[in-house]
Design a protein around this motif. Structure first.
Motif, PDB file in Angstrom:
ATOM      1  N   HIS A 240      -3.185   4.362   5.644  1.00 45.70           N
ATOM      2  CA  HIS A 240      -2.437   4.974   4.672  1.00 45.70           C
ATOM      3  C   HIS A 240      -2.902   6.080   3.952  1.00 45.70           C
ATOM      4  N   GLY A 241      -4.195   6.575   4.212  1.00 45.86           N
ATOM      5  CA  GLY A 241      -4.945   7.578   3.436  1.00 45.86           C
ATOM      6  C   GLY A 241      -5.438   7.175   2.186  1.00 45.86           C
ATOM      7  N   ARG A 242      -5.712   5.887   1.906  1.00 46.40           N
ATOM      8  CA  ARG A 242      -6.048   5.607   0.509  1.00 46.40           C
ATOM      9  C   ARG A 242      -7.779   5.233   0.639  1.00 46.40           C
TER      10      ARG A 242
ATOM     11  N   VAL B  18       0.959  -1.336   0.109  1.00 47.06           N
ATOM     12  CA  VAL B  18       0.053   0.021  -0.111  1.00 47.06           C
ATOM     13  C   VAL B  18       0.941   1.263  -0.045  1.00 47.06           C
ATOM     14  N   ASP B  19       0.707   2.084  -0.984  1.00 44.45           N
ATOM     15  CA  ASP B  19       1.499   3.273  -1.134  1.00 44.45           C
ATOM     16  C   ASP B  19       0.766   4.414  -1.669  1.00 44.45           C
ATOM     17  N   GLY B  20       1.135   5.470  -2.153  1.00 43.16           N
ATOM     18  CA  GLY B  20       0.692   6.675  -2.836  1.00 43.16           C
ATOM     19  C   GLY B  20       0.008   6.314  -4.308  1.00 43.16           C
ATOM     20  N   ASP B  21       0.415   5.214  -4.815  1.00 37.26           N
ATOM     21  CA  ASP B  21      -0.262   4.621  -6.138  1.00 37.26           C
ATOM     22  C   ASP B  21      -1.313   3.668  -6.113  1.00 37.26           C
ATOM     23  N   THR B  22      -1.679   3.214  -4.731  1.00 40.12           N
ATOM     24  CA  THR B  22      -2.675   2.260  -4.458  1.00 40.12           C
ATOM     25  C   THR B  22      -4.141   3.029  -4.906  1.00 40.12           C
TER      26      THR B  22
END
Length: 73
Positions: free
Chosen positions: A36-38, A3-7
């Motif tokens: 993670h803010g997704r 899970v990262d900013g591209d999720t």
């Protein structure tokens, strides 16, 4: 780990009576995405088992349609 900013946005549907995949797995995924803010939506289908016909009923399909229209716009 993945899970990262591209999720992308997630819609998670899980049957409360699923004998194959413990609902805790979906809960953990949802919590991780939110942490993670997704963008994530999580729905429990009461009484549904894995791959149950309840997943394909109109109210659920309406949720899926609305989610896809919103995130694909």
């Amino acid at each position: 780990n993945y899970v990262d900013g591209d999720t992308p946005p997630f819609m998670i549907l899980h049957g409360s009576a699923d004998p194959l995949v413990d609902i805790k797995n979906s809960e953990m995924l949802y919590d991780l995405l939110v942490k993670h803010g997704r963008e994530a939506e999580f729905y429990t289908l009461e009484g549904a088992v894995h791959g149950d016909d309840l997943f394909y009923q109109e109210p659920v399909m309406d949720l899926v349609d609305a989610f896809l229209r919103r995130v694909m716009a």
